[in-house]
Design an enzyme around this catalytic site. Structure first.
Site, mmCIF file in Angstrom:
data_model
loop_
_atom_site.group_PDB
_atom_site.id
_atom_site.type_symbol
_atom_site.label_atom_id
_atom_site.label_comp_id
_atom_site.label_asym_id
_atom_site.label_seq_id
_atom_site.Cartn_x
_atom_site.Cartn_y
_atom_site.Cartn_z
ATOM 1 N N ARG A 118 50.663 49.771 9.666
ATOM 2 C CA ARG A 118 49.681 49.117 10.708
ATOM 3 C C ARG A 118 51.367 49.872 12.663
ATOM 4 N NH1 ARG A 118 48.009 43.045 10.721
ATOM 5 N NH2 ARG A 118 50.271 42.800 9.862
ATOM 6 N N HIS B 281 36.580 43.421 18.659
ATOM 7 C CA HIS B 281 37.331 43.929 19.562
ATOM 8 C C HIS B 281 36.481 43.922 20.896
ATOM 9 C CE1 HIS B 281 37.140 48.126 22.074
ATOM 10 N NE2 HIS B 281 38.715 48.315 21.101
ATOM 11 N N ARG C 70 41.515 46.512 61.968
ATOM 12 C CA ARG C 70 40.878 47.948 61.820
ATOM 13 C C ARG C 70 39.731 48.236 63.186
ATOM 14 N NH1 ARG C 70 41.571 48.045 55.894
ATOM 15 N NH2 ARG C 70 41.127 46.464 55.640
ATOM 16 N N GLU D 85 53.530 56.329 59.267
ATOM 17 C CA GLU D 85 52.449 56.480 58.103
ATOM 18 C C GLU D 85 53.263 58.201 57.925
ATOM 19 O OE1 GLU D 85 48.743 56.149 59.872
ATOM 20 O OE2 GLU D 85 49.507 54.724 61.431
ATOM 21 N N GLY E 42 52.180 52.093 57.063
ATOM 22 C CA GLY E 42 50.647 52.150 56.514
ATOM 23 C C GLY E 42 50.951 53.650 55.021
ATOM 24 N N ASN F 9 49.001 54.040 52.656
ATOM 25 C CA ASN F 9 47.766 55.110 51.862
ATOM 26 C C ASN F 9 48.051 56.227 52.749
ATOM 27 O OD1 ASN F 9 46.850 52.466 51.458
ATOM 28 N ND2 ASN F 9 45.043 52.538 52.833
ATOM 29 N N TYR G 12 56.712 40.385 55.120
ATOM 30 C CA TYR G 12 55.645 40.175 54.692
ATOM 31 C C TYR G 12 54.301 41.443 53.751
ATOM 32 C CZ TYR G 12 53.472 42.823 58.911
ATOM 33 O OH TYR G 12 52.401 43.481 59.460
#
Length: 886
Positions: free
Chosen positions: A99, A471, A577, A757, A778, A780, A863
């Site tokens: 296993r 499962h 935004r 960014e 930022g 992204n 933060y």
């Protein structure tokens, strides 16, 4: 020389204290088998081949060195010595299980082989030594079927079909009705299938069998389903799995034998009550694979479900009493709810596995809080016990109790929550529908590990077979998907894409609703209610907030989002935004008029129309966030996103602006950009058209000054790459502020900062900090500009990059710490060097990702900001990061 094999059981335990309990080396299963044996529990003897060997196995071209073969021979000798049986001995054969055992539980994702060591000679010896020919031939047919599937990679369905034919020929319904002669004939049929499909006879040499199985279990680490599971659960691909070889004990030796799966507490609710299922005269795979619907472990559970077959507590009272004693020992030893596999061989209890059990978020909270309040663990440990991402399950809706329900049938309530969606019958279709934005319910006779991608794509899972520990149930609970299993009245024609239920026929695409808390299956869509996060959740959050250093804010630009965020404990807004406000249908014409104006005068005419609308937007948000910081990003996207496309839209703008349509179309053509993400956007708009940012700043300050309890506006200039850009934009904001303060006769505190960014901004952060009072990362766009990868286009290849180990995780989901993270660390260090009190935060999607939050704690950000529904996740992750650092 590196030791790759460690023995356990029979009073033997290899390795020093650095090895004992080392899941990174022995895997979770191996470490816990050794642990159970060391505290005196009944564990069949065996040995573990380490995770390091898995890595070496692939590095060596999937071969084993002779030194490891010698170590394994020693492990087999250990099992022989303890059991008094011999591997391959026709008279007194030793059988073993092989296993997997990764360092973290991956239920059903990797392979297992049971009853290994059987061949045409040893099956006769097993029949004689056990006194039960039927048991021996049943074990042999199971072994051939499993070995052919796992090791030889032959079609599993062909063996299932042969089994069904054998039962039909005798008029039987259950496997257990087949006699020894029936099973002997079935073995012969299986061997013919192997030779026809594989081209060679079924292997008779037990040592060849063993190495084939060990290689296959190591190989299953790289199976598609294992890769998908690792990707979904953020498990590194270089960890590898261990392999555990252990003496077989048999739950299929008649009516005094059984097998089962149990939890020391209810994994769905967290209730301090034993929870599990068992099957008489069966092996473990029968339970977890959902092949047979098992019976309840306890009398109370049986009575609650209204089931007739006796529970284990009633049918095997003495063995059940011993099992209950083991539960108590294990939970006190590991100080956590345990998931246990056991076998009863002729009334003798054997423990085959224990691990920290998969549980729902609700159960995780209750178990952690209960154990802390009982003094079994500390409150800090309770906080560290709960997976932050699992909290997402608590945000799942429940069915409105007052809504009408068209109940078709009921099954087992395998995983709580409620979901509605279109019926689909296979995993690939579920994934395809999900990619098109369709909610789906995956309907299967039973799920298999290969269905993992479809289970993840589905909103809920419904199976005709299987129990509460099948499962489907285990994986669904881990994913937070509602699941109803064992709904025996379902008639599923997967090929014909038809579901028959309660005399009704449903086809693929019809809507079903599942209630995973009651087991009900309903036609159509049933309305839902949002949950209230109180009780154990509230208690744990108090403990988490006490251990947290970083603040948690939310990304929000509507009053509803802002209120939702506050309800979830947000301490301000980290990203508002403003462009989202511009798309409102009532103001898009004025926005387009502003964009298409030929000069400043024309733009100001349109901006004057937008000012009161923006002021109203900010006032509503500020009222919700009274006294808290609100970071507002001034207009960021390229102007072309707002442009008209249809003739009617051009006509509407032309009428508002008093100009011709052709003039506007020409102006729109002039604004076209080849690569707008790196074009005329962000602060570049403000530099070119400062009146836009002037209007937005005025709206912000007028809104803030109109309230008795003002927020603390933090005005964020986007896409800054140089100090001079920020200086120019700060001058615009400061000028607007002074004008409004003079008009209102009132001043408020505010900050001007920037979103980091661009790589250049991170590298020049010391200069930029001379002007900006805060940085908000930022991530992204910082990820896009650092990697040179478009987030919108990356989905088609990033999965391959993760699978090939180029990135550990999708860098748009979890921060690329080595690259993008390095830029954040540079910017934070440089920013603080220039301005020690600079405020540092993160507002990209990574602000809701626990691994990224841990990095933010390491770097010392003040933060993180996440979407409103991820605020609880961020609060808990921030607490865990602080506690781990401490």
């Amino acid at each position: 020389m590196t030791q790759y094999v460690f023995r356990f059981g029979g009073g033997v335990s290899d390795g020093d204290e650095t090895v004992r309990g080392n899941k990174n080396l022995l895997g979770g299963k191996g470490a816990n088998l050794d642990g159970m044996a060391s505290i005196g529990l009944p564990v069949p003897p065996g040995f573990t081949i380490t995770t390091e060997m898995c890595t070496a196995y692939y590095a060596n071209g999937q071969t084993f060195p002779e030194s490891v073969r010698a170590e394994v021979a020693g492990g087999i000798a250990h099992i022989e010595q303890v059991t008094g049986k011999s591997f391959g001995d026709p008279a007194n054969p030793l059988l073993v299980s092989v296993r997997s055992g990764a360092r973290v539980s991956m239920p059903g994702m990797m392979d297992t082989v049971l009853n290994l060591g059987l061949n045409d000679a040893t099956v006769e010896g097993l029949a004689t030594s056990s006194g039960d020919a039927r048991f021996a031939w049943d074990s042999y047919r199971r072994f051939i079927q499993m070995y052919a599937d796992v090791v030889l990679e032959l079609d599993h369905g062909a063996f299932e079909e042969a089994l069904e034919v054998a039962k039909e020929d005798q008029g039987y319904y259950l496997d257990t009705e087949l006699s020894a002669d029936d099973l002997k004939a079935l073995v012969a049929a299986y061997k013919k299938l192997v030779e026809a499909e594989w081209g060679k006879p079924f292997p008779q040499d037990v040592h060849d069998q063993l190495w084939g199985a060990v290689g296959a279990v190591f190989g299953s680490w790289e199976s598609d389903r294992a890769k998908v599971y690792r990707r979904l659960n953020n498990i590194p691909g270089d960890w590898g799995t261990a392999v555990n070889v252990q003496a077989m004990v048999f739950g299929n030796m008649g009516e005094t034998s059984a097998t089962g799966v149990a939890f020391t507490r209810d994994p769905a609710t967290g209730e301090n009550a034993y929870y599990g299922e068992y099957l008489i005269n069966a092996q473990g795979e029968d339970v977890v694979a959902g092949i047979r619907t098992p019976q309840y472990l306890t009398k109370a559970a049986r009575e609650r479900a209204g089931a007739k077959p006796l529970s284990m507590e009633e049918a095997m009272p003495s063995v059940y009493a011993e099992l209950a004693r083991v539960f108590e020992i294990l939970e006190n030893h590991y100080r956590d709810m345990q998931d246990i596999e056991f076998t009863v061989e002729r009334e003798k209890l054997w423990m085959l596995q224990t691990r920290s059990g998969k549980r729902t978020a609700k159960a995780a909270l209750k178990i952690a809080v209960d154990m802390a309040e009982a003094g079994l663990i500390s409150t800090d440990e309770a906080v560290l016990r709960v997976d932050p991402m699992a909290l997402d399950q608590l945000l799942h809706p429940t069915l409105d109790p007052n809504a009408p329900r068209d109940v078709l049938t009921s099954g087992l309530p395998a995983s709580p929550g409620a979901a509605s969606g279109k019926i689909v019958f296979d995993a690939d279709t579920a994934e395809r529908f999900n990619d098109m934005g369709e909610a789906v319910i995956l309907v299967r006779i039973e799920t298999s590990p290969e269905d993992i991608h479809g289970m993840h794509a589905a909103k809920g899972i419904l199976t005709a077979r299987g129990g509460m520990t099948s499962h489907a149930a285990v994986v669904a609970r881990g994913m937070g998907r509602p699941c109803v299993s064992g709904a025996g009245s379902l008639q599923i024609d997967a090929a014909g894409r038809v579901l028959r239920i309660a005399g009704r026929t449903l086809t693929e695409g019809d809507i079903l609703t599942l209630d995973g808390s009651t087991g009900e299956v309903m036609a159509g869509e049933v309305p839902t209610l949002q949950p209230e996060l109180v009780g154990d959740f509230g208690t744990l959050m108090v403990w988490a907030d006490a251990g947290r250093r970083m603040k948690v804010r939310a990304n929000a630009e509507t009053p509803l989002d802002a209120q939702t965020a506050r309800d979830f404990g947000a301490e301000g807004i980290g990203l508002c935004r403003t462009e989202h406000m511009f798309f409102d249908a009532s103001r898009i014409t004025a926005v387009r008029q502003m964009i298409l104006a030929e000069d400043e005068k024309g733009r100001r005419v349109a901006l004057d129309k937008l000012l009161p609308e923006q002021r109203k937007d900010f006032t509503a948000i500020f009222e919700v966030m009274a006294g808290l910081p609100v970071t507002i990003r001034l207009l960021d996207p390229p102007l072309h996103e707002f442009l008209p496309h249809q003739e009617s839209e051009f006509a509407e703008v032309a009428e508002a602006a008093g100009v011709g349509i052709e003039v506007l179309k020409q102006r729109a053509a002039e604004l076209h950009e080849f690569n707008p993400m790196l074009g005329h956007r962000g602060c570049r708009l403000g530099v070119t058209y400062p009146e836009i940012y002037e209007m937005q700043a005025r709206a912000i300050f007028e809104a803030a000054c109109s309230l008795e309890v003002a927020p603390v506006p933090e005005i964020m200039i986007p896409l800054v790459g140089t100090k001079r850009e920020l200086e120019l934009m700060k001058d615009v904001v400061d000028k607007a502020a002074e004008e409004v303060f003079a008009e209102q006769g009132k001043r408020i505190d505010y900050l001007v900062g920037t979103m980091i960014e661009l790589p250049r901004a991170a590298l020049m952060a010391d200069e930029i900090a001379e002007v900006g009072s805060f940085f908000s990362f930022g991530t992204n766009d910082l990820t896009q500009t650092t990697l040179g990868v478009s987030r919108d286009d990356a989905a088609r290849f990033l999965t391959h990059y993760v699978d090939k180990g180029i990135y550990a995780r999708d860098p748009f989901v979890s921060l690329d710490v080595e690259g993008v993270g390095q830029l954040i660390e540079i910017a934070a260090t440089k920013g603080k060097a220039t301005r020690p009190d600079i405020k540092l935060g993160i507002c990209g999607e990574h602000g809701g990702d626990p691994a990224s939050i841990a990095f933010c704690e390491k770097v010392g950000l003040d933060y993180v900001s996440a979407s409103p529904y991820r605020v609880p996740i961020a609060r808990l992750a921030a607490a865990q990061a602080a506690l781990a650092k401490k």
